[in-house]
Design an enzyme around this catalytic site. Sequence first.
Site, PDB file in Angstrom:
ATOM      1  N   GLY A 142     -37.930  12.726  53.297  1.00  0.00           N
ATOM      2  CA  GLY A 142     -38.924  13.193  52.343  1.00  0.00           C
ATOM      3  C   GLY A 142     -40.312  12.636  52.610  1.00  0.00           C
ATOM      4  O   GLY A 142     -41.312  13.365  52.572  1.00  0.00           O
ATOM      5  N   THR A 143     -40.391  11.364  52.903  1.00  0.00           N
ATOM      6  CA  THR A 143     -41.692  10.732  53.109  1.00  0.00           C
ATOM      7  C   THR A 143     -42.425  11.365  54.281  1.00  0.00           C
ATOM      8  O   THR A 143     -43.621  11.684  54.186  1.00  0.00           O
ATOM      9  CB  THR A 143     -41.503   9.215  53.352  1.00  0.00           C
ATOM     10  OG1 THR A 143     -40.822   8.663  52.223  1.00  0.00           O
ATOM     11  CG2 THR A 143     -42.840   8.515  53.541  1.00  0.00           C
ATOM     12  N   ASN A 180     -39.411  11.623  40.041  1.00  0.00           N
ATOM     13  CA  ASN A 180     -38.289  10.748  40.371  1.00  0.00           C
ATOM     14  C   ASN A 180     -38.026   9.679  39.318  1.00  0.00           C
ATOM     15  O   ASN A 180     -36.928   9.152  39.243  1.00  0.00           O
ATOM     16  CB  ASN A 180     -38.501  10.090  41.736  1.00  0.00           C
ATOM     17  CG  ASN A 180     -39.895   9.534  41.898  1.00  0.00           C
ATOM     18  OD1 ASN A 180     -40.881  10.269  41.830  1.00  0.00           O
ATOM     19  ND2 ASN A 180     -39.991   8.237  42.083  1.00  0.00           N
ATOM     20  N   GLN A 205     -36.510  15.563  44.462  1.00  0.00           N
ATOM     21  CA  GLN A 205     -35.596  15.329  43.345  1.00  0.00           C
ATOM     22  C   GLN A 205     -35.022  16.626  42.784  1.00  0.00           C
ATOM     23  O   GLN A 205     -34.065  16.593  42.016  1.00  0.00           O
ATOM     24  CB  GLN A 205     -36.307  14.547  42.228  1.00  0.00           C
ATOM     25  CG  GLN A 205     -36.679  13.131  42.601  1.00  0.00           C
ATOM     26  CD  GLN A 205     -35.466  12.205  42.729  1.00  0.00           C
ATOM     27  OE1 GLN A 205     -34.376  12.481  42.224  1.00  0.00           O
ATOM     28  NE2 GLN A 205     -35.646  11.095  43.424  1.00  0.00           N
ATOM     29  N   SER A 221     -35.118  16.337  50.960  1.00  0.00           N
ATOM     30  CA  SER A 221     -34.545  15.167  51.619  1.00  0.00           C
ATOM     31  C   SER A 221     -33.049  15.117  51.328  1.00  0.00           C
ATOM     32  O   SER A 221     -32.633  15.166  50.170  1.00  0.00           O
ATOM     33  CB  SER A 221     -35.234  13.908  51.092  1.00  0.00           C
ATOM     34  OG  SER A 221     -34.623  12.760  51.639  1.00  0.00           O
ATOM     35  N   ALA A 222     -32.241  15.026  52.400  1.00  0.00           N
ATOM     36  CA  ALA A 222     -30.790  15.207  52.257  1.00  0.00           C
ATOM     37  C   ALA A 222     -30.109  14.124  51.432  1.00  0.00           C
ATOM     38  O   ALA A 222     -29.122  14.389  50.748  1.00  0.00           O
ATOM     39  CB  ALA A 222     -30.147  15.280  53.644  1.00  0.00           C
ATOM     40  N   HIS A 223     -30.627  12.886  51.488  1.00  0.00           N
ATOM     41  CA  HIS A 223     -29.858  11.819  50.841  1.00  0.00           C
ATOM     42  C   HIS A 223     -29.905  11.854  49.323  1.00  0.00           C
ATOM     43  O   HIS A 223     -29.232  11.069  48.657  1.00  0.00           O
ATOM     44  CB  HIS A 223     -30.238  10.435  51.398  1.00  0.00           C
ATOM     45  CG  HIS A 223     -31.550   9.872  50.935  1.00  0.00           C
ATOM     46  ND1 HIS A 223     -31.619   8.919  49.952  1.00  0.00           N
ATOM     47  CD2 HIS A 223     -32.817  10.101  51.334  1.00  0.00           C
ATOM     48  CE1 HIS A 223     -32.896   8.578  49.775  1.00  0.00           C
ATOM     49  NE2 HIS A 223     -33.639   9.277  50.598  1.00  0.00           N
ATOM     50  N   THR A 240     -36.693  14.647  69.724  1.00  0.00           N
ATOM     51  CA  THR A 240     -35.348  15.202  69.801  1.00  0.00           C
ATOM     52  C   THR A 240     -34.723  15.287  68.409  1.00  0.00           C
ATOM     53  O   THR A 240     -34.800  14.338  67.627  1.00  0.00           O
ATOM     54  CB  THR A 240     -34.463  14.338  70.728  1.00  0.00           C
ATOM     55  OG1 THR A 240     -35.078  14.320  72.015  1.00  0.00           O
ATOM     56  CG2 THR A 240     -33.054  14.894  70.837  1.00  0.00           C
ATOM     57  N   CYS A 248     -41.984  -6.244  36.627  1.00  0.00           N
ATOM     58  CA  CYS A 248     -41.195  -7.293  37.269  1.00  0.00           C
ATOM     59  C   CYS A 248     -40.342  -6.764  38.409  1.00  0.00           C
ATOM     60  O   CYS A 248     -39.818  -7.530  39.202  1.00  0.00           O
ATOM     61  CB  CYS A 248     -40.289  -7.968  36.255  1.00  0.00           C
ATOM     62  SG  CYS A 248     -41.197  -8.786  34.950  1.00  0.00           S
TER      63      CYS A 248
HETATM   64  C1  LIG Z   1     -39.918  12.557  44.703  1.00  0.00           C
HETATM   65  C2  LIG Z   1     -39.606  11.880  45.992  1.00  0.00           C
HETATM   66  N1  LIG Z   1     -40.346  12.132  47.085  1.00  0.00           N
HETATM   67  C3  LIG Z   1     -40.099  11.554  48.266  1.00  0.00           C
HETATM   68  C4  LIG Z   1     -39.071  10.654  48.421  1.00  0.00           C
HETATM   69  C5  LIG Z   1     -38.860  10.002  49.751  1.00  0.00           C
HETATM   70  O1  LIG Z   1     -37.799  10.580  50.447  1.00  0.00           O
HETATM   71  P1  LIG Z   1     -37.166   9.796  51.679  1.00  0.00           P
HETATM   72  O2  LIG Z   1     -36.419   8.650  51.083  1.00  0.00           O
HETATM   73  O3  LIG Z   1     -36.238  10.796  52.321  1.00  0.00           O
HETATM   74  O4  LIG Z   1     -38.270   9.392  52.576  1.00  0.00           O
HETATM   75  C6  LIG Z   1     -38.267  10.362  47.310  1.00  0.00           C
HETATM   76  C7  LIG Z   1     -37.158   9.396  47.413  1.00  0.00           C
HETATM   77  O5  LIG Z   1     -37.276   8.213  47.209  1.00  0.00           O
HETATM   78  C8  LIG Z   1     -38.551  10.971  46.073  1.00  0.00           C
HETATM   79  O6  LIG Z   1     -37.832  10.700  44.983  1.00  0.00           O
END
Ligand SMILES: Cc1ncc(COP(=O)(O)O)c(C=O)c1O
Lengths: 387, 121
Positions: free
Chosen positions: A71-72, A149, A177, A197-199, A235, A323
Site C-alpha cells: 500500500g505504501t 484505518n 482498508q 494491499s493484500a495483507h 522482477t 503514548c
Molecule cells: C489506509 C492505509 N493505507 C496504506 C497502508 C500501508 O499499506 P502497506 O502496509 O501495504 O504498505 C495501510 C496499512 O497500514 C493503511 O491502513
Amino acid sequence: MRKVYLDHSATTPVRKEVLESMLPYFTEAWGNPSSIHQWGRTSRKAVEQAREEIAQYIGAEPREIFFTSGGTEADNLAIFGTVEAKKGMHIITSSVEHHGVLDACQYLEKQGYEVTYLPVNEYGQVNPEDVRKALRPDTVLVTIMYANNEVGTIQPIKEIASITREAGVWFHTDAVQAVGSIPVDVKDLGVDMLTLSAHKFYGPKGIGALYVRKGVRPKPITHGGGQERKIRPGTENVAGIMGMAKALELAIADLDQNMKRITGLRDRLIQGIRENIPEVVLNGHATARLPGNVNMSFLYIEGESLILSLDMVGVAVSSGSACTSGSLEPSHVLMNMGMDHQQAHGSLRMTLGVSTTAEDIDYVVSELTQIVEKLRAMSPLYNSKNL
Amino acid sequence: MYTEKVMDHFQNPRNVGEMKNADAVGEVGSIACGDIMRIYLKVDENDIITDVSFKTFGCAAAVASSSVMTELVKGKSIDEAMRITKKDISDTLGGLPAPKVHCSILATEALEEAIKNYQAK
Ligand SMILES: Cc1ncc(COP(=O)(O)O)c(C=O)c1O
C-alpha cells in the site's frame, strides 16, 4: 487463556488456501516472468492470469493494474508519479490520511509544492464541496482515502470523483482498508487511481497494487527494467501476486456474508461496551463505517495502559494515544476530528475479522469492563471528578 | 519493549490511591504527552516521609515510574527525597525505552511539586 485478535486493520493472517496458491511459485514455477524460455513463460502466464482476476474483482481492465510492494509504495507511486507527470504545484488531500499519503505530501511541501489538507467533521468525513472549493488551476492531484484505518469512516468517494472528473484533475484514493471489506468498483466510484494491499484481506505482506485508469499515466518513481509497463520496474513478486489474487477471490466470494456477520459483531461489541462501561465515546461515524471497525474512547484512562492490560488477558488491540505513537503526539486522525487530547489519549481501536466470534466479543467486553475499572481507580482525573 | 520490572509495577502498582489527610499533594501534567501524575505525602515532625501514594493517568511507563518513585521515597527524609533523580527511577525499573524517559521525569516533578507544597505550608 482465550486469545482474541482484534487488530485486523493492522494486518490479517494468510488464509490456508492463499498460502497453497503461492507455494508452487517458489519451488516449481519459479521462473522470471520476463524470460522468454518456458520457465519464464509459465510465470508470465500466472502473473497475467492473476492480473486479470484482480482487475475483474475491482471492476478494472487488466492493463490498469500495476503491482507494487504494498500500500505504501502504491500511494507513493500515485502521488510522486503524478507530480512528475503533470505540471502544477498544488495537491489536495485530507487531514486524516494514512502516513503512506500524508508523509509523501509533507515531503512534497518541503520540495516547494503546496498541499491543502481538507478538514473533516467530527465523524471524520470530508465534505465534497470543500474539494471543489480547494481546486485551483495548478492542482494536479486530489488524494483522499476510501476508508480510514483508525476510525473506519468511509468517505464520499463517488461524489468527490464526479467533482474532480469535471475539473479534469486526477483523483487517487487509498482503498487499503476498503478492498476486501466492502464492495469496491473503480468504474462505479469513478476514481483515476486506487491503492490496494493484500495483507489487509488475508493475503501476504509486501504485495499490493495501484489501479491506474486508462488515459492516466503517472511517471515511474523507481527506474530499472521495463516491468509493469515501465511504471513499476523490478522482477515481479510472482508468489505474492498469486497470493493476492487468491485472497481477493476469497474475500469477494464471501463479501456479503462477512459484511453482514462482522457488522453484527461490531455492533454487539459497541453495545456491550456501552451497557457495561460508563463514560465511553464512540469515535467515527455510526453507519458510514467499516464493518469491522470499533474505535472508542474510555475517558480518564490512557490507551497504552489499556492495550497492555488487554494483552495480558490474550486480547490484541491498538490505540491512537500519544503514548503509543512514539512521537508523543496523539493520532492526527483523532485530533483533526476535533477531539480533545484526553479523549484521544484514551482511544482504543478494535478491528474484527473473519475469525471473530460472538464469544470473543463477550469475552472482550467482560475483560475490558474489569480493566477499565481498575485503571480508572488509578486515575487522578476520574477521582477528582467524583470527589 | 518494557522490562519485567516495568510490567510488574504496571500490573501491581505499589501505593496506589488517594490519601486522606495527606500533608502535601503534588500534581503535574506533561505538556508533551498529556499524562498526569498526582502524589500524596504524609510527613512526620522530623521531616521523614512516612507514607506516600499516587494516582496516574498515563501509560505503563508512567504508572511504573510513579509506583517505583513511591517505593524510593518511603522512609526517606524530605532532603533525601529531593535528591531522587529520573535516573534513579529508570535504573530501578531496569531502564525505560527512549521515548518513555519523560515519564520518569514526570514522576520526579510530581514529587518536587509535593515537597514544594509541603515546605510552603
Ligand atoms: C489506509 C492505509 N493505507 C496504506 C497502508 C500501508 O499499506 P502497506 O502496509 O501495504 O504498505 C495501510 C496499512 O497500514 C493503511 O491502513
